[in-house]
Write an enzyme that holds these catalytic residues in place. Structure first.
Site, short mmCIF file in Angstrom:
data_model
loop_
_atom_site.label_atom_id
_atom_site.label_comp_id
_atom_site.label_asym_id
_atom_site.label_seq_id
_atom_site.Cartn_x
_atom_site.Cartn_y
_atom_site.Cartn_z
CG ASN A 1 -5.05 13.35 30.85
OD1 ASN A 1 -4.63 14.51 30.72
ND2 ASN A 1 -4.22 12.33 31.02
CG LEU A 2 -9.02 18.60 33.55
CD1 LEU A 2 -9.99 19.15 32.51
CD2 LEU A 2 -9.72 18.51 34.90
CB ALA A 3 -3.14 16.79 33.11
CD GLU A 4 -3.03 13.37 27.88
OE1 GLU A 4 -2.21 12.45 27.98
OE2 GLU A 4 -4.20 13.21 27.45
CG ASP B 1 -3.81 1.97 27.05
OD1 ASP B 1 -3.60 3.07 26.49
OD2 ASP B 1 -2.91 1.31 27.59
#
Length: 476
Positions: A193-196, A262
């Site tokens: 995701n964007l944060a990761e 998921d």
């Protein structure tokens, strides 16, 4: 798009297994012991979570699933195995003495989560040899591998699984965690995701910098692709060899994002294993995400739900609400494909028959229709106090749901001249009684070789008139 036969897909999943436990009940008073609500528990439910939820999602679509992971020597491991068996999932849960099965307990009331308690110990230091051996034995019998990493230790050495899969010619999709993606080197595709992504590559300041960071990560890790999930901004697929492929978010209303990642990775994997091209598989994954966030708790999506969603959105599977930066890239790519872009703008406060017929006429002029929508502040400046009736998010969502409309973007200025000048459509359309030379953005479009057209609204229908009639009815 026609859904492939998901029953032909054989998926091998390895990752962190969890048990998601839900206790639900009514709240009617505050505890006299502390300022917290008292929940009268009336029901309890156990669901497979983590990598097990990925497996449930894949099995719900109809795929043949084999799941592997680590658990404890406890009652919860048995509960998890029973749930997996009831779904027809071939599973290998390796029980580790002295450790507990990872369990997340959520206390719910009135469809809201009040409290979550996690029971977990890391499996990082456990012996993975039996798990790796079972994985290697199962590889010849699968089409594709998913590594579902929740940073709980089962995938402390993902390279052992990635390299074995590569030796057997199997694609590997990784749902990553943590701030070190080097451990996923040479996977086929990862789905951060964007944060990761920001945690490993730094926070991007704009869309172009985001593209550069994602492409750089693909190159440095020797990945074929990276699918970035971006919450309300949808998803973007990055590959070194071709342009990025953006999919706007499709969800109309979000109730719970639990397990949405998921659903994305499982749908993507099953679609690819069933023979869909990567871009088409991403379209399905995006659709599945929009369905599952409209449900409460860790949920799944069926093939029937996907088919219905595609049927409703068949005209523009890659369309919807976009940021201006995303739309600029989408227009650039559409022009490279030889598509003719049409653009119009307005407040569209209360959508009515006049709007619909006008937008359908505009869409008929080209291959793609962009609708630029005034922000709330801009509408108030134009229409006065009390307007808009519907906020910009709702207005854009309704427009995006029309078959005639491909892309929707907001603008905050009094006129859309700047955004039109940036996007430069082939045809600029305005509804009403306008002179072409007075239409905002018209000069820029014509100087670029495009054309400007005026279409007339349907007579006798207007938002102002509708509001006036409603007020008159209320005062009678």
């Amino acid at each position: 798009m026609i859904l492939p036969d998901f029953s032909q897909a054989k998926i091998l999943i390895v990752g962190d297994l969890m048990l998601d436990r839900y206790w639900s009940g009514a709240t009617g008073r505050i505890s006299p012991e502390a300022p917290v609500p008292v929940v009268n528990i009336q029901s309890a439910e156990d669901r497979p979570g983590g990598a097990a939820n990925v497996a449930i999602n894949a099995a719900t679509l109809g795929a043949n699933v084999t799941l592997m992971g680590l658990g404890g020597e406890d009652e919860n491991a048995g509960i998890l195995e029973d749930r997996l068996a009831s779904m027809g999932i071939n599973h290998h849960l390796f029980r580790i003495p002295g450790l507990d099965t990872i369990t997340k307990l959520r206390v719910m009331s009135r469809n809201q989560q009040l409290l979550r308690m996690d029971f977990e110990q890391s499996f990082a230091d456990t012996d993975k040899a039996p798990l790796i051996a079972a994985f290697e034995k199962a590889l010849p019998h699968c089409d594709l591998v998913i590594l579902s990493d929740y940073n709980k230790g089962s995938l402390s050495d993902p390279q052992a699984f990635i390299q074995l899969a590569r030796q057997h010619g199997k694609k590997v999709i990784v749902d990553p965690k943590g701030n070190n993606f080097d451990k996923y080197r040479q996977a086929t595709l990862i789905t951060p995701n964007l944060a990761e992504l920001a945690a490993v590559a730094g926070i991007p300041q704009n869309e172009q910098e985001l593209i550069e960071k994602a492409r750089s990560l693909c190159a440095s890790l020797q990945l074929e692709s990276l699918l970035l999930t971006r919450s309300e901004e949808g998803m973007t697929l990055f590959r070194l060899s071709t342009s990025e492929f953006h999919l706007p978010a499709k969800a109309k209303e979000v109730f719970d994002v639990t397990g949405a990642g998921d659903t994305v990775v499982s749908t993507l994997a099953v679609a690819m294993a069933a023979g869909l091209a990567l871009e088409d598989a991403c379209v399905l994954a995006n659709m599945a995400a929009s369905i599952v966030v409209g449900k409460l708790g860790t949920s799944t999506v069926s093939a029937t739900e996907l088919a219905v969603a595609i049927g409703h959105d068949a005209g523009h599977l890659d369309g919807g609400v976009m940021s201006e930066d995303q739309l600029a890239l989408a227009v650039e790519q559409a022009h490279k494909r030889g598509e003719k872009i049409v653009m119009t703008n307005g407040c569209f406060d209360i959508l009515h028959a006049g709007h619909v017929s006008y937008l359908e006429a505009a869409a008929a002029l080209g291959d793609r229709l962009i609708v630029a929508v005034n922000t709330d502040e801009s509408v108030t400046q134009l229409k006065g106090p009390g307007r808009p009736v519907n906020n910009v998010s709702r207005r854009m969502a309704v427009l995006a749901g029309l078959s005639a409309v491909d892309w929707v973007v907001a603008f905050s200025e009094d006129t859309p001249q700047r955004v039109i000048g940036r996007l430069l459509p082939d045809i600029l359309v305005k509804g009403g009684d306008y002179k072409i030379e007075d239409i905002a953005g018209g000069k820029e479009v014509m100087e670029n070789g495009g054309e400007v057209r005026v279409l007339h609204f349907e007579e006798g229908v207007s938002t102002t008139g509708i509001i006036k009639r409603i007020v008159e009815q209320q005062t009678k």
